[in-house]
Write a protein that holds these residues in place. Structure first.
Motif, mmCIF file in Angstrom:
data_model
loop_
_atom_site.group_PDB
_atom_site.id
_atom_site.type_symbol
_atom_site.label_atom_id
_atom_site.label_comp_id
_atom_site.label_asym_id
_atom_site.label_seq_id
_atom_site.Cartn_x
_atom_site.Cartn_y
_atom_site.Cartn_z
ATOM 1 N N PRO A 133 38.013 -11.603 47.039
ATOM 2 C CA PRO A 133 38.454 -11.108 45.737
ATOM 3 C C PRO A 133 37.464 -10.113 45.146
ATOM 4 C CG PRO A 133 37.515 -13.283 45.516
ATOM 5 C CD PRO A 133 37.574 -12.999 46.989
ATOM 6 N N PRO A 134 37.844 -9.444 44.051
ATOM 7 C CA PRO A 134 36.931 -8.519 43.375
ATOM 8 C C PRO A 134 35.702 -9.244 42.825
ATOM 9 C CG PRO A 134 39.199 -8.232 42.603
ATOM 10 C CD PRO A 134 39.172 -9.486 43.414
ATOM 11 N N GLU A 136 29.854 -3.713 48.452
ATOM 12 C CA GLU A 136 30.447 -2.589 47.725
ATOM 13 C C GLU A 136 29.481 -1.403 47.685
ATOM 14 O OE1 GLU A 136 31.225 -2.446 43.183
ATOM 15 O OE2 GLU A 136 32.986 -3.419 44.067
ATOM 16 N N ASP A 142 47.523 -9.464 45.557
ATOM 17 C CA ASP A 142 47.185 -8.165 46.144
ATOM 18 C C ASP A 142 46.588 -7.253 45.077
ATOM 19 O OD1 ASP A 142 49.315 -7.129 44.642
ATOM 20 O OD2 ASP A 142 50.718 -7.203 46.324
ATOM 21 N N SER A 143 46.162 -6.080 45.490
ATOM 22 C CA SER A 143 45.501 -5.154 44.563
ATOM 23 C C SER A 143 46.485 -4.456 43.641
ATOM 24 C CB SER A 143 44.705 -4.109 45.355
ATOM 25 O OG SER A 143 45.540 -3.425 46.277
ATOM 26 N N GLN A 144 47.784 -4.672 43.833
ATOM 27 C CA GLN A 144 48.809 -4.110 42.955
ATOM 28 C C GLN A 144 49.154 -5.048 41.793
ATOM 29 O OE1 GLN A 144 49.272 -3.969 46.473
ATOM 30 N NE2 GLN A 144 48.438 -1.899 46.405
ATOM 31 N N SER A 153 42.726 -11.019 43.653
ATOM 32 C CA SER A 153 43.391 -10.514 44.851
ATOM 33 C C SER A 153 42.762 -11.179 46.060
ATOM 34 C CB SER A 153 43.267 -8.993 44.964
ATOM 35 O OG SER A 153 41.926 -8.598 45.168
ATOM 36 N N ILE A 182 45.376 -7.526 52.764
ATOM 37 C CA ILE A 182 45.182 -7.304 51.327
ATOM 38 C C ILE A 182 43.908 -6.502 51.091
ATOM 39 C CG2 ILE A 182 44.634 -8.468 49.144
ATOM 40 C CD1 ILE A 182 46.527 -10.760 50.130
ATOM 41 N N GLY A 194 44.238 -2.942 51.425
ATOM 42 C CA GLY A 194 45.053 -2.266 50.420
ATOM 43 C C GLY A 194 46.540 -2.492 50.523
#
Length: 667
Positions: A105-106, A96, A216-218, A269, A317, A320
């Motif tokens: 994932p995050p 990052e 997903d990121s949504q 995600s 994913i 985005g």
């Protein structure tokens, strides 16, 4: 979409990811250590970058070197595969910071689920059931021991960091508790750099079932059904299948909902797996074990029953894109089973093996998939995990998939490296496995039934591989037939006798006449079993009466490797084996059972020991093996120190039996 993606891994998973990148039209970058120079994943990638020496800490686990390779090749994203850096929060954070997308994932989700203590607390808050135990952060040895006593034996010690069975220990009584804690901490520290432990109730009659999730990121999260991973050895999965033969529709839906809730609890995600332990007698009772915030080794079985490429979904994913499907679109088609092919010897306690791939047979056919990094010339060492490949079978029904996989493993052979292929076939043919009556203790209970080698035949090792292929006949034209030691004479050729041996077997005598291109042979123990054989390149064909069998054969040095029906035999001259094996355990000699590194030396020269006393610990492929005194006596030789590498069968210590001690040798 990304133009260039670096794959921060090796072996079959790197090959697997690179193939999807190629299908998506994305430029792939491989990284490799000294040990993997020329490996298949480096040849399949568009670009390959050397990142350091063989030890993983100096290459595949080096965040700086991986990021330098990404910067040098213009990679916009990094796919970590599984293992190594895949669940390393510092690596994700470093990506990052460097402006490179981590295909996973995050950071917050990795942190929450990467620490098993925090993970249990998180999912408990979301209403997901967990295994009873104690998971206080920072427990010292005394606190871990007290927790184990409070939970009640048997208990399971688990590292808070990492997974894959590394550092896990089942403790059945208090006497073995502190030794298990020390061993678990050592292995956890070596594997994950963190020796924090937690304690859980050990569920004996248990089944291990996991649910694949995608988010997903949504904020959308779905599950793709479950996989059964109950067939395990030392907490390492061996056979995986999807769907589980245990669950019904209601049970599947209930576990799927719990997995989705666990993933949503950490804002997940990407692709991930929520693992549960299930009471085999009460399948509706399931408990959260952990969440793997990465792709799993066994992901192919989910791909085969859902039709989704999970690596492709991970990449999209990370770029985005929203999920292309919702929960109502997911349906499970047929059944898939996967077997993990390891470089290990089941007959020697599953000890890791090493060697060079001299010959390779991989299966094909309807419903068969092979995820592999193997090629002729591949060097299998002791620096990394011993998994070589995965053989997967799909069919409309579980029984057909199982039968296809048994057949596929019969057409799988790695000549030059001992593998568990024959063991896998035996396991898949076990009556309980056939019936779907699985649990995590099945392999341990079966023991020798699954690991005992078949009696000699295999057409008497194809007449001892044509007596080491007629003792390596000289190449080129023969000027004088009398110079060739094959029993030739004027008129009918004479019979010659060869005395050979396969590892771990009794010497074998074979009567033979002819050449390796065409010969006939018989057993030399008085029982005449005439047959004919012929050789064409790497194929050896043997005929007994009206039965003909074909083998794959490779000759390297003084050894002939022979393969058929998933079984591989290495034959050598008996004399060579005898000299190498002088001084066995009965004489007090201690040898390394596999190549590896000495991590602990627990004895010293002059120590009085009894048979079974631990002398030292050797680690290979991230697994610890304790070497013990073979006899009661005195340690008179100890030729290794902690940190030193040892070779297979290297002499590392000598215990002189009490009866042979010098003071007892007077007169």
């Amino acid at each position: 979409m990304f133009e260039t993606v670096l794959v921060a891994n090796r072996g079959e998973i790197a090959v697997r990811v690179i193939r999807t990148l190629r299908e998506m039209g994305i430029r792939s970058v491989a990284v490799y250590s000294d040990a993997d120079a020329g490996a298949l994943h480096t040849r399949l990638a568009d670009v390959a970058v050397h990142i350091g020496p063989a030890p993983a800490a100096q290459s595949y686990l080096s965040v700086d070197r991986v990021l330098q390779a990404a910067a040098a090749t213009g990679a916009q994203a990094i796919h970590p595969g599984y293992g190594f850096l895949s669940e390393n929060v510092e690596f994700a954070r470093a990506c990052e910071k460097a402006g490179i997308v981590f295909i996973g994932p995050p950071v917050a989700a990795i942190e929450a689920m990467g620490d098993k203590i925090r993970a249990k607390q998180t999912v408990m808050a979301a209403g997901v059931p967990v295994v009873p135990g104690r998971s206080d952060p920072g427990m010292d040895d005394a606190a871990v021991a007290a927790a184990a006593v409070a939970v009640g034996f048997p208990v399971l010690l688990k590292p808070s960091a990492g997974g894959g069975g590394k550092g896990m220990r089942v403790v059945r009584d208090e006497d073995e508790l502190f030794a298990a804690i020390a061993s678990a901490r050592r292995e956890a520290l070596s594997s994950f750099g963190d020796d924090t432990l937690l304690v859980e109730r050990y569920v004996g009659n248990s089944r291990h079932i996991e649910v694949q999730v995608l988010g997903d990121s949504q904020g959308n999260v779905i599950h793709l059904g479950e996989r059964e991973c109950s067939l395990q050895r030392r907490h390492q999965k061996v056979i995986e299948e999807a769907p589980s033969p245990l669950l019904d529709t209601a049970g599947r839906a209930s576990m799927g909902r719990a997995a989705v809730e666990a993933a949503k609890a950490v804002g997940y995600s990407g692709a991930g797996t929520v693992e549960f332990i299930v009471d085999a007698d009460r399948p509706r009772d399931f408990f959260f074990l952990e969440m793997n915030t990465r792709l799993q080794v066994e992901h192919p079985v989910t791909e085969l029953i859902t039709g989704l490429d999970l690596v492709e979904q991970q990449i999209r994913i990370a770029a985005g894109a929203p999920l292309p499907v919702d929960q109502s679109d997911i349906s499970l088609d047929g059944h898939a089973i996967e077997a993990r092919l390891y470089a290990e010897d089941p007959a020697r306690g599953f000890l890791p093996q090493a060697g060079t791939v001299l010959g390779l047979v991989e299966p094909a056919g309807p419903g068969i998939r092979v995820d592999s990094s193997l090629a002729v010339g591949t060097v299998v060492g002791s620096d990394y995990d011993p998994m070589l490949a995965k053989v997967i079978a799909w069919a409309p029904t579980r029984e057909t998939a199982r039968a296809r996989l048994v057949g596929a493993l019969g057409h799988t052979a790695v000549l030059g490296v001992t593998t568990n292929a024959a063991f896998l076939r035996a396991l898949l043919s076990d009556p309980d496995v056939v019936a779907g009556k699985l649990d995590t203790g099945l392999i341990e209970r079966r023991g020798e039934q699954l690991t005992t080698a078949e009696p000699v035949p295999m057409t008497v090792y194809a007449a001892a591989a044509l007596a080491l292929l007629i003792e390596s006949e000289p190449a080129g034209p023969v000027v004088d037939r009398w110079d060739v030691p094959d029993g030739w004479r004027l008129g009918e050729p004479a019979w010659t006798v060869r005395r050979l041996q396969a590892a771990g077997e009794e010497p074998l005598e074979v009567r033979l006449r002819g050449r390796s291109t065409a010969a006939e042979f018989a057993l030399a123990d008085g029982g005449r079993v005439p047959a004919r054989a012929s050789r064409d390149g790497d194929r050896l064909t043997v005929t007994f009466g009206d039965q003909t069998t074909s083998y794959t054969v490779v000759h390297e040095g003084g050894t002939v490797w022979l393969a058929a029906d998933g079984r591989v035999v290495a034959l050598r001259e008996h004399e060579r084996l005898s000299s190498a094996a002088e001084g066995g355990a009965a004489d007090g000699v201690v040898t390394a059972p596999m190549p590896g590194t000495v991590t602990v030396v627990q004895a010293a020269v002059g120590d009085e020991v009894v048979a079974g006393t631990p002398l030292l610990v050797v680690e290979a492929m991230k697994m610890e093996h304790v070497l013990t005194a073979p006899v009661t006596g005195t340690v008179t030789e100890l030729g290794v120190t902690a940190g030193r590498t040892v070779a297979l069968d290297e002499r590392v210590a000598l215990v002189t039996p009490a009866a042979a001690a010098p003071e007892q040798q007077e007169n």
